[in-house]
Design an enzyme around this catalytic site. Structure first.
Site, PDB file in Angstrom:
ATOM      1  N   GLY A 282       0.789  -1.234   0.000  1.00 34.08           N
ATOM      2  CA  GLY A 282       0.000   0.000   0.000  1.00 34.08           C
ATOM      3  C   GLY A 282       0.818   1.279   0.000  1.00 34.08           C
ATOM      4  O   GLY A 282       0.252   2.365   0.103  1.00 34.08           O
ATOM      5  N   GLN A 283       2.147   1.173  -0.136  1.00 31.53           N
ATOM      6  CA  GLN A 283       2.974   2.397  -0.158  1.00 31.53           C
ATOM      7  C   GLN A 283       2.774   3.124  -1.481  1.00 31.53           C
ATOM      8  O   GLN A 283       2.876   2.516  -2.555  1.00 31.53           O
ATOM      9  CB  GLN A 283       4.457   2.044   0.038  1.00 31.53           C
ATOM     10  N   THR A 284       2.478   4.406  -1.393  1.00 31.78           N
ATOM     11  CA  THR A 284       2.288   5.204  -2.611  1.00 31.78           C
ATOM     12  C   THR A 284       3.367   6.275  -2.766  1.00 31.78           C
ATOM     13  O   THR A 284       3.647   6.702  -3.883  1.00 31.78           O
ATOM     14  CB  THR A 284       0.899   5.886  -2.621  1.00 31.78           C
ATOM     15  N   VAL A 285       3.934   6.744  -1.657  1.00 34.56           N
ATOM     16  CA  VAL A 285       5.064   7.684  -1.719  1.00 34.56           C
ATOM     17  C   VAL A 285       6.304   6.911  -1.279  1.00 34.56           C
ATOM     18  O   VAL A 285       6.391   6.451  -0.140  1.00 34.56           O
ATOM     19  CB  VAL A 285       4.831   8.917  -0.817  1.00 34.56           C
TER      20      VAL A 285
ATOM     21  N   HIS B 178       8.048   6.815   5.562  1.00 32.85           N
ATOM     22  CA  HIS B 178       7.194   7.616   6.450  1.00 32.85           C
ATOM     23  C   HIS B 178       6.339   6.704   7.305  1.00 32.85           C
ATOM     24  O   HIS B 178       6.038   5.572   6.921  1.00 32.85           O
ATOM     25  CB  HIS B 178       6.314   8.569   5.640  1.00 32.85           C
TER      26      HIS B 178
HETATM   27  P1  AMP Z   1       1.481   5.755   1.743  1.00 32.05           P
HETATM   28  O1  AMP Z   1       0.295   5.313   0.934  1.00 32.05           O
HETATM   29  O2  AMP Z   1       1.652   5.009   3.027  1.00 32.05           O
HETATM   30  O3  AMP Z   1       2.736   5.786   0.898  1.00 32.05           O
HETATM   31  O4  AMP Z   1       1.122   7.238   2.198  1.00 32.05           O
HETATM   32  C1  AMP Z   1       1.463   8.367   1.477  1.00 32.05           C
HETATM   33  C2  AMP Z   1       0.678   9.514   2.080  1.00 32.05           C
HETATM   34  O5  AMP Z   1       1.274  10.722   1.661  1.00 32.05           O
HETATM   35  C3  AMP Z   1      -0.789   9.558   1.649  1.00 32.05           C
HETATM   36  O6  AMP Z   1      -1.612   9.386   2.802  1.00 32.05           O
HETATM   37  C4  AMP Z   1      -0.926  10.952   1.028  1.00 32.05           C
HETATM   38  O7  AMP Z   1      -2.132  11.581   1.366  1.00 32.05           O
HETATM   39  C5  AMP Z   1       0.268  11.692   1.602  1.00 32.05           C
HETATM   40  N1  AMP Z   1       0.778  12.776   0.788  1.00 32.05           N
HETATM   41  C6  AMP Z   1       1.109  12.750  -0.533  1.00 32.05           C
HETATM   42  N2  AMP Z   1       1.554  13.963  -0.922  1.00 32.05           N
HETATM   43  C7  AMP Z   1       1.527  14.772   0.175  1.00 32.05           C
HETATM   44  C8  AMP Z   1       1.863  16.133   0.423  1.00 32.05           C
HETATM   45  N3  AMP Z   1       2.322  16.939  -0.554  1.00 32.05           N
HETATM   46  N4  AMP Z   1       1.703  16.625   1.664  1.00 32.05           N
HETATM   47  C9  AMP Z   1       1.238  15.837   2.647  1.00 32.05           C
HETATM   48  N5  AMP Z   1       0.900  14.541   2.484  1.00 32.05           N
HETATM   49  C10 AMP Z   1       1.043  14.015   1.267  1.00 32.05           C
END
Ligand code: AMP
Ligand code: ZN
Length: 138
Positions: free
Chosen positions: A92-95, A99
């Site tokens: 489920g990692q998107t970024v 973090h």
């Molecule tokens: P994950 O899916 O665990 O990788 O979580 C990535 C998170 O980063 C998601 O919940 C997004 O809403 C959050 N996100 C992406 N871009 C930003 C941003 N510019 N500022 C704050 N949160 C962000």
């Protein structure tokens, strides 16, 4: 990394609502917040996932996570709190910059993690434990 959104936040190149910062970690509000107070605790160096953390950075990130969690608890008084961290797209990692999510939880808030319990036999648990012990380098 120039194309990484969290590196841009660390560098101050794009806005973020920061709640905590030290030399190794920055914590800011998740732009897609599931609930009020949903905060991300981010390692400042570009480390893609948990496998890239050395012991010192892992310690700093989790120390900050616990501190932020206490602050979110004090600020929003939720009846529950999820501390969630994903590595790799299947998880489920998107970024792809390490973090930890600190998510205050309320009953019926819609957040869900499907966790199909399989109760493997003891022998399988023991074999898997042995495999992991053998892979530990220290
Ligand atoms: P994950 O899916 O665990 O990788 O979580 C990535 C998170 O980063 C998601 O919940 C997004 O809403 C959050 N996100 C992406 N871009 C930003 C941003 N510019 N500022 C704050 N949160 C962000
Ligand atoms: Zn990055």
């Amino acid at each position: 990394m120039t194309d990484c959104v969290f590196c841009k936040i660390v560098a101050g190149a794009i806005p973020a609502s920061v709640v905590y910062e030290d030399e190794s970690v920055v914590a800011f509000m998740d732009i897609g917040a599931v609930n009020p107070g949903h905060t991300l605790v981010v390692a400042k160096p570009h480390v893609a996932d948990v496998f890239g953390l050395d012991d010192a950075l892992a310690a700093r990130v989790f120390q900050a996570t616990a501190r932020v969690a206490r602050a979110v608890q004090a600020a929003f008084s939720p009846p529950g709190m999820s501390v969630y961290q994903a590595n790799g797209a299947p998880a489920g990692q998107t970024v792809m910059h390490f973090h930890v999510h600190v998510v205050p939880r309320w009953p019926g808030d819609g957040m869900d993690l499907v966790w199909p319990v399989k109760n493997p036999p003891r022998e399988e648990l023991a074999a898997n434990a042995a495999k992991i012990r053998a892979a530990l380098t220290h």
